[in-house]
Design a protein around this motif. Sequence first.
Motif, mmCIF file in Angstrom:
data_model
loop_
_atom_site.group_PDB
_atom_site.id
_atom_site.type_symbol
_atom_site.label_atom_id
_atom_site.label_comp_id
_atom_site.label_asym_id
_atom_site.label_seq_id
_atom_site.Cartn_x
_atom_site.Cartn_y
_atom_site.Cartn_z
ATOM 1 N N SER A 265 0.825 -1.206 0.000
ATOM 2 C CA SER A 265 0.000 0.000 0.000
ATOM 3 C C SER A 265 0.861 1.258 0.000
ATOM 4 O O SER A 265 0.573 2.229 -0.714
ATOM 5 C CB SER A 265 -0.918 -0.010 1.222
ATOM 6 O OG SER A 265 -1.677 1.184 1.297
ATOM 7 N N LEU A 266 1.953 1.246 0.787
ATOM 8 C CA LEU A 266 2.855 2.394 0.797
ATOM 9 C C LEU A 266 3.508 2.599 -0.570
ATOM 10 O O LEU A 266 3.676 3.735 -1.027
ATOM 11 C CB LEU A 266 3.934 2.193 1.862
ATOM 12 C CG LEU A 266 3.573 2.560 3.303
ATOM 13 C CD1 LEU A 266 4.718 2.213 4.228
ATOM 14 C CD2 LEU A 266 3.222 4.034 3.412
ATOM 15 N N ARG A 267 3.882 1.497 -1.209
ATOM 16 C CA ARG A 267 4.506 1.610 -2.528
ATOM 17 C C ARG A 267 3.541 2.221 -3.534
ATOM 18 O O ARG A 267 3.919 3.080 -4.335
ATOM 19 C CB ARG A 267 4.970 0.238 -2.999
ATOM 20 C CG ARG A 267 5.757 0.249 -4.303
ATOM 21 C CD ARG A 267 6.171 -1.154 -4.712
ATOM 22 N NE ARG A 267 7.017 -1.135 -5.892
ATOM 23 C CZ ARG A 267 6.558 -1.099 -7.140
ATOM 24 N NH1 ARG A 267 5.234 -1.068 -7.355
ATOM 25 N NH2 ARG A 267 7.390 -1.091 -8.165
ATOM 26 N N ARG A 268 2.294 1.776 -3.491
ATOM 27 C CA ARG A 268 1.299 2.332 -4.403
ATOM 28 C C ARG A 268 0.994 3.793 -4.083
ATOM 29 O O ARG A 268 0.519 4.535 -4.949
ATOM 30 C CB ARG A 268 0.014 1.512 -4.321
ATOM 31 C CG ARG A 268 0.150 0.110 -4.904
ATOM 32 C CD ARG A 268 -1.126 -0.677 -4.706
ATOM 33 N NE ARG A 268 -1.060 -1.979 -5.350
ATOM 34 C CZ ARG A 268 -1.993 -2.916 -5.236
ATOM 35 N NH1 ARG A 268 -3.064 -2.693 -4.496
ATOM 36 N NH2 ARG A 268 -1.860 -4.073 -5.863
ATOM 37 N N THR A 269 1.264 4.193 -2.844
ATOM 38 C CA THR A 269 1.011 5.571 -2.452
ATOM 39 C C THR A 269 2.164 6.485 -2.813
ATOM 40 O O THR A 269 1.970 7.580 -3.359
ATOM 41 C CB THR A 269 0.753 5.642 -0.935
ATOM 42 O OG1 THR A 269 -0.392 4.842 -0.609
ATOM 43 C CG2 THR A 269 0.494 7.068 -0.493
ATOM 44 N N ILE A 270 3.395 6.065 -2.531
ATOM 45 C CA ILE A 270 4.548 6.946 -2.713
ATOM 46 C C ILE A 270 5.014 6.975 -4.165
ATOM 47 O O ILE A 270 5.585 7.974 -4.610
ATOM 48 C CB ILE A 270 5.704 6.514 -1.776
ATOM 49 C CG1 ILE A 270 6.795 7.586 -1.731
ATOM 50 C CG2 ILE A 270 6.269 5.182 -2.199
ATOM 51 C CD1 ILE A 270 6.326 8.934 -1.242
ATOM 52 N N TRP A 271 4.790 5.891 -4.912
ATOM 53 C CA TRP A 271 5.274 5.853 -6.294
ATOM 54 C C TRP A 271 4.693 6.999 -7.132
ATOM 55 O O TRP A 271 5.459 7.762 -7.745
ATOM 56 C CB TRP A 271 4.966 4.500 -6.918
ATOM 57 C CG TRP A 271 5.546 4.322 -8.297
ATOM 58 C CD1 TRP A 271 5.052 4.827 -9.469
ATOM 59 C CD2 TRP A 271 6.741 3.614 -8.648
ATOM 60 N NE1 TRP A 271 5.850 4.472 -10.523
ATOM 61 C CE2 TRP A 271 6.891 3.732 -10.053
ATOM 62 C CE3 TRP A 271 7.682 2.892 -7.924
ATOM 63 C CZ2 TRP A 271 7.950 3.140 -10.734
ATOM 64 C CZ3 TRP A 271 8.743 2.309 -8.606
ATOM 65 C CH2 TRP A 271 8.868 2.441 -9.984
#
Length: 386
Positions: free
Chosen positions: A242-248
């Motif tokens: 979820s963090l990756r999908r948010t920060i990317w």
Amino acid sequence: MQDTHDAPPPSSSVATMRRRPRPSLILSNEPAPGAPPGTLLVEDPNKPKMYLIDYGLDHIVERWIDSVDEAMPYLIDDRPSITWIDVQGIGHKPTFERLGEVFGIHPLALEDVVNVPQRPKSDVYPGQQVIICRMAQADDKGALVTEQIAIVFGKGFVLTVQEEPSADVLEPVRERIRKGRQLMRTGGSDYLAYALFDAIIDGFYPVLEKLGDRLDEIELDALRGKDGTAHQIHDVKRELLSLRRTIWPQREVANSLLRDGSPHIQEHTRLYLRDTYDHAVQVMDMVETFREVASGLMDLHLSGVSNRMNEIMKVLTIISTIFLPLTFIAGVYGMNFDTRVSAYNMPELEWRYGYPFSIALMLLSVAALFVFYWRKGWIGNRRREP
């Protein structure tokens, strides 16, 4: 310097925030197919909370407001100032329609602000620019909580719309305004928008720190083969995804703000955006590193479970092999031999020491097996030398 303060916004605690569902399972809150552009899907009848900060080089005003019209005197006054209205919560459709009228927000931009979730992006409109991004926080248990936040800025104003009203990561920006930092007071609305976006990116660091602590604890549980470790690893991997999908996409937003020309961002502000982009890249690298660590922890956990199973099987095998000669001896002496037919038919049956002899034979076989297993290093702490 004239300062007017009202009750400050809520603290940054996220203990009362509700858990957001898995991003991969969320369907975008989009209007029905064929609906006119700019359709607002707002069903909450409660008005959102609004906190106003109006500041300049020699003054600052902070207060809660009940309606957008209460901010009009600060928006149309003659003195040079920046008016920041923080809308906390998405609800009450008439309020957002009035916000669109007062600030001249394009209907498509207002739709992106209200209809959540949206992919992080930056759009330029006449007279204003809209930045859609996601804010990440961790609750008291270290679980990830994300929400959408929109930043709309133009000449002399900044409007932020938060999805959840309970907490945010913007308090450091408020403190910088209160302390009267020279650049913060004179930087313009684009600099305030940069400061807010930078605070949102920096808000990922405490979340990653807590996730790192959780990974350290899970590593110890994985080494011990503790039950439920696989479930914990799965939760952490899901939060990291979820963090990756948010920060990317937010990294791409920072890059576009830095590289693409915008009439609403001054050149000196664009210099500071380089630092924000570097932070976004660093957060992305940390997320990728933690994902690799989490994958390694799953392998470590499975290896620990396998080793524990091997230890159990080794103990059971040793017990079985110890009882194997005992079973053989008991089976031999339990056979129906008749010594009257032949002297070789179990002469111990009529021997007065036959029973002690059989017991001693069993104990001797057990002791011999224990010594053999110990010398091999299969039991105890003794290790065979190469």
